[in-house]
Design an enzyme around this catalytic site. Sequence first.
Site, PDB file in Angstrom:
ATOM      1  N   THR A  44      31.570  49.857 163.577  1.00  0.00           N
ATOM      2  CA  THR A  44      31.819  51.067 162.806  1.00  0.00           C
ATOM      3  C   THR A  44      32.982  51.808 163.472  1.00  0.00           C
ATOM      4  O   THR A  44      33.274  51.605 164.652  1.00  0.00           O
ATOM      5  CB  THR A  44      30.562  51.963 162.745  1.00  0.00           C
ATOM      6  OG1 THR A  44      30.147  52.281 164.070  1.00  0.00           O
ATOM      7  CG2 THR A  44      29.431  51.261 161.987  1.00  0.00           C
ATOM      8  N   CYS A  47      32.341  54.184 166.656  1.00  0.00           N
ATOM      9  CA  CYS A  47      31.777  53.379 167.751  1.00  0.00           C
ATOM     10  C   CYS A  47      32.836  52.450 168.344  1.00  0.00           C
ATOM     11  O   CYS A  47      32.908  52.290 169.563  1.00  0.00           O
ATOM     12  CB  CYS A  47      30.577  52.570 167.259  1.00  0.00           C
ATOM     13  SG  CYS A  47      29.200  53.616 166.738  1.00  0.00           S
ATOM     14  N   ARG A 120      24.849  58.927 169.346  1.00  0.00           N
ATOM     15  CA  ARG A 120      25.889  58.753 170.352  1.00  0.00           C
ATOM     16  C   ARG A 120      25.509  59.643 171.542  1.00  0.00           C
ATOM     17  O   ARG A 120      25.320  60.854 171.391  1.00  0.00           O
ATOM     18  CB  ARG A 120      27.247  59.156 169.783  1.00  0.00           C
ATOM     19  CG  ARG A 120      28.416  58.702 170.627  1.00  0.00           C
ATOM     20  CD  ARG A 120      29.739  58.935 169.922  1.00  0.00           C
ATOM     21  NE  ARG A 120      29.720  58.601 168.506  1.00  0.00           N
ATOM     22  CZ  ARG A 120      29.755  57.357 168.017  1.00  0.00           C
ATOM     23  NH1 ARG A 120      29.816  56.339 168.839  1.00  0.00           N
ATOM     24  NH2 ARG A 120      29.743  57.145 166.728  1.00  0.00           N
TER      25      ARG A 120
END
Length: 158
Positions: A44, A47, A120
């Site tokens: 993604t 990321c 995250r």
Amino acid sequence: MVDIGDEAPDFTAPLANGDVEAFTLSDHLDEAPIVLAFFPAAFTNTCTTEMCTFRDRLSRFEDVGGTVYGVSVDLPYTLNEFRRQNDLNFGLISDERRDLIDAYGVGESWEPREIRVAKRAVFVVDGDGRITYRWIADNPKQEPDYDAVREAAADASA
């Protein structure tokens, strides 16, 4: 949720490092400070940017004796492909059973299928197995302050 000063939850999980092998945190405390960088999903946008930024700054962490590991719920074989395609020079830990995101308190569900992934987040673990730094994103697109993480790693190695 673990906090600064808490003992880091120990775990054994698959490590994608080109191969797949078992990784137990307590067996790697000699690599401390250890940076555990949780990310929602391989491949993604944010990321990939985050893991590539850690890749590009890895020498700054190594300069203070730090070791970086990415952590996501992706399968280890997916993580190895993600490492290969992005030339990542550090290991990625597979939390496919979601034990780590539960232990560290960083799990969240993605709509519409309620897929549980990691928020995250970044934790720094010192050589005694204690959390010395904790950061959790306010939203999935927010990246960590890499300089603050490096400074926390430097402080943990002192």
